[in-house]
Structure formats: structure tokens, C-alpha cells
Design a protein around this motif. Structure first.
Motif, mmCIF file in Angstrom:
data_model
loop_
_atom_site.group_PDB
_atom_site.id
_atom_site.type_symbol
_atom_site.label_atom_id
_atom_site.label_comp_id
_atom_site.label_asym_id
_atom_site.label_seq_id
_atom_site.Cartn_x
_atom_site.Cartn_y
_atom_site.Cartn_z
ATOM 1 N N ASP A 88 10.869 9.066 -5.046
ATOM 2 C CA ASP A 88 10.433 9.195 -3.652
ATOM 3 C C ASP A 88 9.277 10.184 -3.496
ATOM 4 O O ASP A 88 8.992 10.654 -2.396
ATOM 5 C CB ASP A 88 11.598 9.612 -2.755
ATOM 6 N N VAL A 89 8.608 10.503 -4.611
ATOM 7 C CA VAL A 89 7.441 11.389 -4.550
ATOM 8 C C VAL A 89 6.216 10.548 -4.184
ATOM 9 O O VAL A 89 5.816 9.669 -4.948
ATOM 10 C CB VAL A 89 7.201 12.093 -5.902
ATOM 11 N N PRO A 90 5.625 10.776 -3.002
ATOM 12 C CA PRO A 90 4.511 9.927 -2.552
ATOM 13 C C PRO A 90 3.380 9.797 -3.565
ATOM 14 O O PRO A 90 2.834 8.711 -3.752
ATOM 15 C CB PRO A 90 4.037 10.625 -1.270
ATOM 16 N N LYS A 130 9.718 -1.935 2.592
ATOM 17 C CA LYS A 130 9.762 -1.212 3.866
ATOM 18 C C LYS A 130 10.138 0.254 3.689
ATOM 19 O O LYS A 130 9.701 1.108 4.467
ATOM 20 C CB LYS A 130 10.750 -1.894 4.808
ATOM 21 N N SER A 131 10.941 0.572 2.683
ATOM 22 C CA SER A 131 11.316 1.974 2.458
ATOM 23 C C SER A 131 10.232 2.732 1.705
ATOM 24 O O SER A 131 10.092 3.949 1.863
ATOM 25 C CB SER A 131 12.633 2.043 1.672
ATOM 26 N N ALA A 132 9.483 2.038 0.872
ATOM 27 C CA ALA A 132 8.416 2.683 0.111
ATOM 28 C C ALA A 132 7.192 2.960 0.975
ATOM 29 O O ALA A 132 6.461 3.931 0.747
ATOM 30 C CB ALA A 132 8.027 1.822 -1.092
ATOM 31 N N LEU A 133 6.963 2.115 1.975
ATOM 32 C CA LEU A 133 5.748 2.215 2.788
ATOM 33 C C LEU A 133 5.604 3.564 3.490
ATOM 34 O O LEU A 133 4.545 4.200 3.389
ATOM 35 C CB LEU A 133 5.701 1.064 3.784
ATOM 36 N N LYS A 138 2.720 9.334 3.251
ATOM 37 C CA LYS A 138 2.729 10.791 3.095
ATOM 38 C C LYS A 138 1.976 11.219 1.842
ATOM 39 O O LYS A 138 1.965 12.390 1.492
ATOM 40 C CB LYS A 138 4.167 11.299 3.016
ATOM 41 N N GLY A 139 1.377 10.262 1.175
ATOM 42 C CA GLY A 139 0.755 10.497 -0.121
ATOM 43 C C GLY A 139 -0.629 11.089 -0.048
ATOM 44 O O GLY A 139 -0.992 11.731 0.935
ATOM 45 N N PRO A 140 -1.449 10.870 -1.086
ATOM 46 C CA PRO A 140 -2.778 11.481 -1.197
ATOM 47 C C PRO A 140 -3.647 11.245 0.031
ATOM 48 O O PRO A 140 -3.559 10.209 0.687
ATOM 49 C CB PRO A 140 -3.362 10.801 -2.435
ATOM 50 N N GLY A 188 -0.982 14.737 -2.194
ATOM 51 C CA GLY A 188 0.211 14.292 -1.495
ATOM 52 C C GLY A 188 1.490 14.923 -2.011
ATOM 53 O O GLY A 188 2.571 14.378 -1.859
ATOM 54 N N LEU A 189 1.362 16.098 -2.632
ATOM 55 C CA LEU A 189 2.524 16.815 -3.152
ATOM 56 C C LEU A 189 2.897 17.908 -2.169
ATOM 57 O O LEU A 189 2.077 18.760 -1.836
ATOM 58 C CB LEU A 189 2.201 17.424 -4.524
ATOM 59 N N ARG A 190 4.152 17.889 -1.720
ATOM 60 C CA ARG A 190 4.544 18.749 -0.618
ATOM 61 C C ARG A 190 5.075 20.113 -1.036
ATOM 62 O O ARG A 190 5.107 21.037 -0.227
ATOM 63 C CB ARG A 190 5.589 18.024 0.245
#
Length: 206
Positions: A88-90, A130-133, A138-140, A188-190
Motif C-alpha cells: 500500500d506504499v503509493p 478501485k482500492s489501488a487507485l 497519494k503517490g509521486p 510520494g513517501l509519507r
């Protein structure tokens, strides 16, 4: 008939996916694998059109991140890939979509999403579950880290503290901290946990 190999280290996932695909016309499961060695063996002895795999399952044995997909593309040029993952890491998911996959699904997606990926996805336009979108969103940021930001991040990942990096680069700790934060935001790393998971999964920062 489109032939499929399933690869996942969780037998329950293989069983559930198999049951779903067996209800679809035009598709057949020709082999399964629960390890990297088994996957490579099945690809060699069982012709197939599509590989459905958990992204993180084979890479510890084959290579880092998208290197797996690059290898498979070289060895099996016509093979299409669908990634079904718990990651689940964008930033990692973003990298997967740029590896020429047919589809990207999170394991929390409904099984019908897999059917849509099989029917609608393509290497040029991968189907995103739909869950990956929302994770991808939230990514790069679309901007690349600067050379110095990448340098700071690489030094930090291998165990240098911000103070140690500042001393080596002759910069202030504040400047180094800002460069690290900027690089992570662009990628995109939080937080540091996601940074660690990104480097352990993708194998490198570039």
C-alpha cells in the motif's frame, strides 16, 4: 483459450483466484506457484499468456522491484502481467504501473476487479483496481528529486543520521533535513517507514 499462471505465497489467495477465473469463459489456469523457484520452473515448462502475481513474493530471489518484470519481459516477450498485491506504499504502486503491467490490483479489491483487469487492461493502459487507485493518487508529485536530494536520501537510507550527512556534505542539518523531506514528498513517501518499505521492495533509490 487464454492460459494463466497464478503465483502467490498464500495458498488461500491462489484458491480464491482460481475459483473466480474458472467461472470466466475463455480463460484457463494452467499452473500455480507459491515460490520464486516454482514460478520460474512453471514459466519454463508451462506455456501461458498471462501471469497473475503478488509483486513482493518473487523479488527476494530474483531481484529488486521492477527488475523482476524486466526479466520476465526479456525472457517471455509476449507474457502479460497482472499484479495482485498487499503493498500500500503509493510510490511502489506508481513504479509498478510504469513497468508495462496489464493490471494492478490491491488484495482488498473485489474479485470482479480482477475480471475487469483480464478483459480491459493492457500494457499501455493498465487496469487499476478501485482500492489501488486512491493509493496511487497519494503517490509521486510528478516532479523528480534533485541530484542533491537523491544523494541525501541514499545516505540516509544506508544508516547515516542527518547530522552525519550534514557534516559529510558540509551543509547545515536544517538544509539536509529539508532536502530529505522534499525528496520524499516528490516520491510520494509519507514517512520513514514507507521509505524503508520502498527501498526494501524496489531495491534502490534512483
Amino acid at each position: 483459450m487464454i492460459k494463466i499462471i497464478l503465483a502467490d505465497d498464500q495458498p488461500a489467495i491462489i484458491s480464491g483466484v482460481r475459483q473466480y477465473i474458472e467461472q470466466m469463459s475463455g480463460f484457463a489456469i494452467v499452473a500455480t506457484a507459491t515460490s520464486a523457484a516454482e514460478l520460474l520452473a512453471r514459466l519454463k515448462d508451462t506455456p501461458c499468456d498471462i501471469l497473475i502475481t503478488e509483486f513482493s513474493m518473487p523479488i527476494n530471489r530474483i531481484g529488486g522491484g521492477c527488475a523482476l518484470f524486466s526479466q520476465l519481459k526479456r525472457d517471455y516477450a509476449s507474457l502479460e502481467l497482472i499484479v495482485l498485491t498487499m503493498i500500500d506504499v503509493p510510490a511502489v504502486l506508481y513504479q509498478i504501473t510504469n513497468c508495462g503491467v496489464k493490471g494492478l490490483l490491491h488484495k482488498s479489491d473485489e474479485m470482479a476487479e480482477l475480471g475487469r483487469a483480464l478483459l480491459e487492461g493492457s500494457p499501455g493502459t493498465p487496469y487499476i483496481g478501485k482500492s489501488a487507485l486512491p493509493l496511487l493518487r497519494k503517490g509521486p508529485s510528478g516532479r523528480l528529486p534533485t541530484r542533491r536530494e537523491v544523494e541525501v536520501l541514499k545516505m540516509y537510507v544506508i544508516g547515516n543520521s542527518l547530522r552525519e550527512i550534514a557534516e559529510k556534505l558540509n551543509k547545515s542539518v536544517k538544509t539536509v533535513g529539508l532536502q530529505k523531506a522534499s525528496a520524499m514528498k516528490k516520491m510520494g513517501l509519507r514517512n520513514d517507514i514507507e521509505l524503508g518499505r520502498y527501498t526494501s521492495t524496489m531495491g534502490r533509490i534512483s
